[in-house]
Design a protein around this motif. Structure first.
Motif, PDB file in Angstrom:
ATOM      1  N   HIS A  97       0.827  -1.213   0.000  1.00 44.81           N
ATOM      2  CA  HIS A  97       0.000   0.000   0.000  1.00 44.81           C
ATOM      3  C   HIS A  97       0.854   1.253   0.000  1.00 44.81           C
ATOM      4  O   HIS A  97       2.072   1.201   0.192  1.00 44.81           O
ATOM      5  N   SER A 149      -9.325  -2.076   1.228  1.00 44.97           N
ATOM      6  CA  SER A 149      -8.139  -2.831   1.663  1.00 44.97           C
ATOM      7  C   SER A 149      -8.502  -3.801   2.779  1.00 44.97           C
ATOM      8  O   SER A 149      -8.050  -4.948   2.788  1.00 44.97           O
ATOM      9  N   ALA A 165      -3.242  -1.114  -1.824  1.00 49.53           N
ATOM     10  CA  ALA A 165      -4.310  -2.060  -1.470  1.00 49.53           C
ATOM     11  C   ALA A 165      -5.647  -1.333  -1.286  1.00 49.53           C
ATOM     12  O   ALA A 165      -6.711  -1.946  -1.394  1.00 49.53           O
TER      13      ALA A 165
END
Ligand code: OGA
Ligand code: MN
Length: 295
Positions: A116, A175, A215
């Motif tokens: 991420h 996410s 993510a």
């Protein structure tokens, strides 16, 4: 002291010498670190035994702090272990006890094991993150970084043309949903409302393009959902090939700065219900949205 930077990976990451983060920096030192961030995107400082206040003071050299809080977490203010300027990336509760296996905070934080970019779920996403290792586990818990400039450069021309103006929606709902964590209160859902981000960013100083993946990216505006998801997954897989990735093995009192505009990162697993990993993050706010937000 003169700042010296040694490159650790073929395409990015520098190790910095000649700075004591406990002391105020000179303008030359700040300029050298800024230039190092533009070039290496990740900088590693060793043996920096700093307090939270020293971390915060050092961080302010690089811009305004982005404060953690309801927009980025499920932790209530009364449950916080650290002051309002630090994101708590540890596995510890307010009393410095490791989270139980089924603790909701633990399960939420497991999202950091996915690749991420920090706060890509905010309309104005973060510039830098500064992570200080106060205590580390005996094994595991490495942090990996991926260079999204190199990943972009490696795309073929047709893909570069296809993605140039694409816009994604990012949210913690996406996410955490990837891990099956979807029991969110109405307040949490409202706090985690998706925001839009360009898929290709251009660095304001170097002009280099990078892939803005995370993510948190759950869809591409205007695309059918499954097509968007598999396309993002393909890009993510290509962008995190070993040649773009640096593995950082932590020593106590390391501090690592990364540029969220040009890199992704993830933490690897460790025995988090038995061992302590006390990591504290300060975050430098970005200065603008990457795209005009939907009303
Ligand atoms: C973070 C994060 C990774 C780690 O601080 O933003 O993702 O190694 N942390 O704890
Ligand atoms: Mn992170």
């Amino acid at each position: 002291m003169t700042v010296k930077i040694r490159q650790l990976h073929p395409v990015f990451v520098g190790e910095v010498d000649g700075v004591d983060l406990k002391r105020p920096l000179t303008p030359d030192q700040v300029a050298a670190i800024d230039a190092g961030m533009d070039r290496y995107a990740v900088l590693i400082f060793h043996d920096q035994d700093i307090t939270d206040a020293q971390q915060t003071a050092f961080s302010r050299n690089f811009g305004d702090l982005e404060l953690p809080g309801a927009a980025s977490n499920i932790t209530k203010p009364a449950d916080r272990r650290l002051g309002p300027e630090l994101a708590d990336v540890s596995n510890l509760d307010r009393e410095n006890r490791v989270f139980d296996r089924t603790d909701r905070h633990r399960m939420f934080n497991l999202g950091n094991r996915l690749w991420h970019s920090d706060s890509s779920f905010r309309a104005i996403p973060a510039k830098y993150s500064l992570l200080s290792a106060r205590a580390i586990p005996a094994t595991g818990g490495n942090t990996e970084f991926a260079d999204m400039r190199a990943a972009y450069d490696a795309l073929d021309d047709a893909t570069k043309a296809e993605i140039e103006d694409l816009v994604c929606e990012h949210s913690l709902i996406y996410s955490r949903g990837l891990l099956g964590f979807d029991e969110l209160s109405d307040d949490e859902k409202a706090n985690f409302k998706p925001v839009r981000q360009r898929l290709v960013r251009t660095h304001p100083v170097t002009g280099r393009k990078s892939l803005y993946l995370s993510a948190h990216a759950g869809t591409i505006v205007g695309w059918p959902m499954p097509e968007a998801r598999i396309f993002l997954r393909d890009l993510m897989e290509d962008a995190t090939k070993p040649e773009f990735v640096h593995i950082h093995e932590w020593h106590p009192h390391d501090l690592v700065i990364w540029d969220n505009r040009q890199t992704m990162h993830r933490v690897r697993r460790f025995n988090d219900t038995t061992e302590i990993r006390d990591m504290r993050r300060t975050t430098i706010a970005g200065d603008a949205p990457t795209v005009t937000q939907a009303a």
